[in-house]
Design a protein around this motif. Sequence first.
Motif, PDB file in Angstrom:
ATOM      1  N   CYS A  91      -9.619  -6.085   3.320  1.00 25.16           N
ATOM      2  CA  CYS A  91      -9.675  -4.706   3.734  1.00 25.16           C
ATOM      3  C   CYS A  91     -10.606  -4.034   2.390  1.00 25.16           C
ATOM      4  N   CYS A 122       0.807  -1.237   0.042  1.00 23.29           N
ATOM      5  CA  CYS A 122       0.080  -0.129   0.080  1.00 23.29           C
ATOM      6  C   CYS A 122       0.886   1.060   0.001  1.00 23.29           C
ATOM      7  N   CYS A 149      -4.543  -8.583   4.295  1.00 19.67           N
ATOM      8  CA  CYS A 149      -4.491  -7.316   3.315  1.00 19.67           C
ATOM      9  C   CYS A 149      -4.131  -6.078   3.983  1.00 19.67           C
ATOM     10  N   CYS A 157      -4.360  -1.627   3.464  1.00 24.78           N
ATOM     11  CA  CYS A 157      -5.040  -0.576   3.087  1.00 24.78           C
ATOM     12  C   CYS A 157      -4.539   0.681   3.499  1.00 24.78           C
TER      13      CYS A 157
END
Length: 167
Positions: A167, A85, A124, A126
């Motif tokens: 996410c 990210c 995940c 984010c």
Amino acid sequence: GTIKIHDVVFDGSYTTISDKLVSVERKDTEAVKSLVVLDDDRIVTGTEDGSLTVWRVEENTIEEVVVKKKAHKDNYYCDIINMLCVLGDGCIVSGNACGILKKWRVGESAIEEEAVKHEKSLRCLCALDDVRFVSGNMSSIKVWRVGESTIEEMAVKQFAHGKEVNC
């Protein structure tokens, strides 16, 4: 791995996706598992062998700028960078299934590791803003804050349902 870039056009009521505009295939690298777009016509890929690569995207070309080999070479089974990210100011966070979070500063000619955090298996990542991101695993979501050389946990929400958190 292979990277293909397509042009997506939305005219208000209809969306089209072009045939690939740019493609690069490198036989000497592992499969691309994650990709993020930076604000300055660069992309960063994470691969199966734990490497990070920065690419400059220009009209009809993708040029490799810098490679950080074995960026996630912490454990034989944890090489794969399967999530990335983008935070602000040229920083990215990478993660893998073994729970290793790393903050990186992406420069013009180098990728510098700035912080490492070990966590449970990650599913995940984010970004929330320039300094905060969320991670999810099988039983919780966490909000993190990154500093100059730290990754600090800010909040946790545990779940009893035992289902994967995305996410």
